[in-house]
Design a protein around this motif. Structure first.
Motif, PDB file in Angstrom:
ATOM      1  N   TYR A  86       0.787  -1.236  -0.046  1.00  0.00           N
ATOM      2  CA  TYR A  86       0.028  -0.093  -0.258  1.00  0.00           C
ATOM      3  C   TYR A  86       0.949   1.159  -0.002  1.00  0.00           C
ATOM      4  O   TYR A  86       0.496   2.074  -0.639  1.00  0.00           O
ATOM      5  N   GLY A  87       2.047   1.246   0.768  1.00  0.00           N
ATOM      6  CA  GLY A  87       2.947   2.307   0.746  1.00  0.00           C
ATOM      7  C   GLY A  87       3.322   2.550  -0.553  1.00  0.00           C
ATOM      8  O   GLY A  87       3.494   3.717  -0.943  1.00  0.00           O
ATOM      9  N   GLN A  88       3.905   1.611  -1.344  1.00  0.00           N
ATOM     10  CA  GLN A  88       4.271   1.626  -2.375  1.00  0.00           C
ATOM     11  C   GLN A  88       3.377   2.310  -3.785  1.00  0.00           C
ATOM     12  O   GLN A  88       3.642   3.188  -4.306  1.00  0.00           O
ATOM     13  N   ARG A  89       2.125   1.867  -3.412  1.00  0.00           N
ATOM     14  CA  ARG A  89       1.155   2.268  -4.323  1.00  0.00           C
ATOM     15  C   ARG A  89       0.814   3.921  -4.198  1.00  0.00           C
ATOM     16  O   ARG A  89       0.675   4.660  -5.052  1.00  0.00           O
ATOM     17  N   ALA A  90       0.963   4.089  -2.634  1.00  0.00           N
ATOM     18  CA  ALA A  90       0.512   5.501  -2.488  1.00  0.00           C
ATOM     19  C   ALA A  90       1.673   6.378  -2.875  1.00  0.00           C
ATOM     20  O   ALA A  90       1.414   7.427  -3.640  1.00  0.00           O
ATOM     21  N   VAL A  91       2.905   6.013  -2.958  1.00  0.00           N
ATOM     22  CA  VAL A  91       3.978   6.807  -3.484  1.00  0.00           C
ATOM     23  C   VAL A  91       3.834   6.906  -4.993  1.00  0.00           C
ATOM     24  O   VAL A  91       4.177   8.014  -5.505  1.00  0.00           O
ATOM     25  N   LEU A  92       3.520   6.138  -5.834  1.00  0.00           N
ATOM     26  CA  LEU A  92       3.257   6.118  -7.011  1.00  0.00           C
ATOM     27  C   LEU A  92       2.216   7.058  -7.583  1.00  0.00           C
ATOM     28  O   LEU A  92       2.258   7.877  -8.535  1.00  0.00           O
ATOM     29  N   VAL A  93       0.946   6.926  -6.899  1.00  0.00           N
ATOM     30  CA  VAL A  93      -0.008   7.711  -7.049  1.00  0.00           C
ATOM     31  C   VAL A  93       0.306   9.417  -6.572  1.00  0.00           C
ATOM     32  O   VAL A  93      -0.181  10.262  -7.399  1.00  0.00           O
ATOM     33  N   LEU A  94       0.996   9.493  -5.544  1.00  0.00           N
ATOM     34  CA  LEU A  94       1.389  10.796  -5.128  1.00  0.00           C
ATOM     35  C   LEU A  94       2.463  11.365  -6.317  1.00  0.00           C
ATOM     36  O   LEU A  94       2.408  12.593  -6.595  1.00  0.00           O
ATOM     37  N   GLY A  95       3.151  10.693  -6.742  1.00  0.00           N
ATOM     38  CA  GLY A  95       4.401  11.267  -7.837  1.00  0.00           C
ATOM     39  C   GLY A  95       3.570  11.472  -8.885  1.00  0.00           C
ATOM     40  O   GLY A  95       3.788  12.536  -9.583  1.00  0.00           O
ATOM     41  N   LEU A  96       2.427  10.914  -9.381  1.00  0.00           N
ATOM     42  CA  LEU A  96       1.777  10.996 -10.740  1.00  0.00           C
ATOM     43  C   LEU A  96       1.120  12.477 -10.265  1.00  0.00           C
ATOM     44  O   LEU A  96       0.909  13.143 -11.137  1.00  0.00           O
ATOM     45  N   ALA A  97       0.347  12.637  -9.070  1.00  0.00           N
ATOM     46  CA  ALA A  97      -0.407  13.716  -8.865  1.00  0.00           C
ATOM     47  C   ALA A  97       0.686  14.999  -8.854  1.00  0.00           C
ATOM     48  O   ALA A  97       0.312  16.097  -9.320  1.00  0.00           O
ATOM     49  N   ALA A  98       1.838  14.651  -8.207  1.00  0.00           N
ATOM     50  CA  ALA A  98       2.801  15.879  -8.564  1.00  0.00           C
ATOM     51  C   ALA A  98       3.218  16.334  -9.693  1.00  0.00           C
ATOM     52  O   ALA A  98       3.165  17.593  -9.973  1.00  0.00           O
ATOM     53  N   ALA A  99       3.075  15.475 -10.513  1.00  0.00           N
ATOM     54  CA  ALA A  99       3.344  15.669 -11.971  1.00  0.00           C
ATOM     55  C   ALA A  99       2.494  16.481 -12.852  1.00  0.00           C
ATOM     56  O   ALA A  99       2.503  17.346 -13.263  1.00  0.00           O
ATOM     57  N   ILE A 100       1.256  15.973 -12.417  1.00  0.00           N
ATOM     58  CA  ILE A 100      -0.048  16.579 -13.082  1.00  0.00           C
ATOM     59  C   ILE A 100      -0.458  17.964 -12.512  1.00  0.00           C
ATOM     60  O   ILE A 100      -0.698  18.834 -13.463  1.00  0.00           O
ATOM     61  N   LEU A 101      -0.107  18.126 -10.898  1.00  0.00           N
ATOM     62  CA  LEU A 101      -0.290  19.360 -10.516  1.00  0.00           C
ATOM     63  C   LEU A 101       0.793  20.773 -10.727  1.00  0.00           C
ATOM     64  O   LEU A 101       0.466  21.599 -10.372  1.00  0.00           O
TER      65      LEU A 101
END
Length: 215
Positions: free
Chosen positions: A8-23
């Motif tokens: 779950y931590g790994q998934r959260a990291v990837l989602v946050l990384g994608l969010a950072a890119a889009i934002l």
């Protein structure tokens, strides 16, 4: 349990990384927050589960230095980029140190990795030369050399291919750096960040998981 929390931590990291890119183009503050949360989760995973071994300490140090690099690169401008470059160069030195002390090195693996990275590094430096400021020539050349050494040692470290996360993380990190350079000097495009940031955080997550023990 610990084993359940890591995925779950790994998934959260990837989602946050994608969010950072889009934002990035919408809100620097929110993009920075997402990126630093992802980087902090990576460090937390490593600190909670890290094995008590010298090589693991090097990797955790690399993750911490990367945290400072992430913070610097969340700001615009060549000065912030240079600070981030230094932080990540030191992170790669720490990773390389960890791989070097992890076990006996395969000279064949190191030779193949070094030759491949020398070729890729030369191509990247030549590609960036018309686009980067003159004062960035030496820092970029030094950085390319350091990350090339890190990847070569990742390929050479004992057990590297039995634990595929080590070479894969190193290669993913190098690929993400190429996209960072493209975005900084060649052409600013959303695709650079949408691909590059999740790729980078995937590499960091794999490094963090490696120090918690084998799968």
């Amino acid at each position: 349990s610990n084993a359940m929390r890591v995925p779950y931590g790994q998934r959260a990291v990837l989602v946050l990384g994608l969010a950072a890119a889009i934002l990035t183009d919408r809100s620097d503050a929110l993009s920075r927050l997402a990126k630093m949360l992802a980087s902090s989760i990576v460090i937390a995973v490593a600190l909670v589960g890290a094995v008590d071994d010298t090589w693991a300490y090097f990797i955790v140090l690399g993750l911490a230095l990367s945290w400072f690099g992430d913070l610097a690169l969340s700001f615009a401008g060549n000065r912030a980029f240079l600070i981030g470059l230094v932080a990540f160069a030191l992170a790669h030195v720490a990773y390389a140190g960890g791989f070097a002390v992890r076990g006996s090195l395969s000279l064949a693996g190191f030779a193949v990795g070094a030759a491949a990275m020398a070729l890729v590094g030369g191509i990247v430096i030549r590609w960036l030369s018309p686009h980067r400021p003159p004062e960035m020539a030496l820092p970029l050349a030094a950085y390319v050399t350091i990350i090339g050494l890190m990847v070569a040692l990742a390929l050479a470290t004992h057990g590297g291919w039995s634990d595929w996360r080590i070479p894969m993380a190193a290669i993913a990190f190098a690929a993400s750096d190429i996209l960072v350079a493209r975005n900084q000097f060649v052409r600013r495009r959303l695709v650079n960040r949408v691909v590059g940031l999740p790729l980078y955080f995937l590499a960091q997550a794999m490094f963090a998981l490696v120090v918690t023990g084998p799968w």
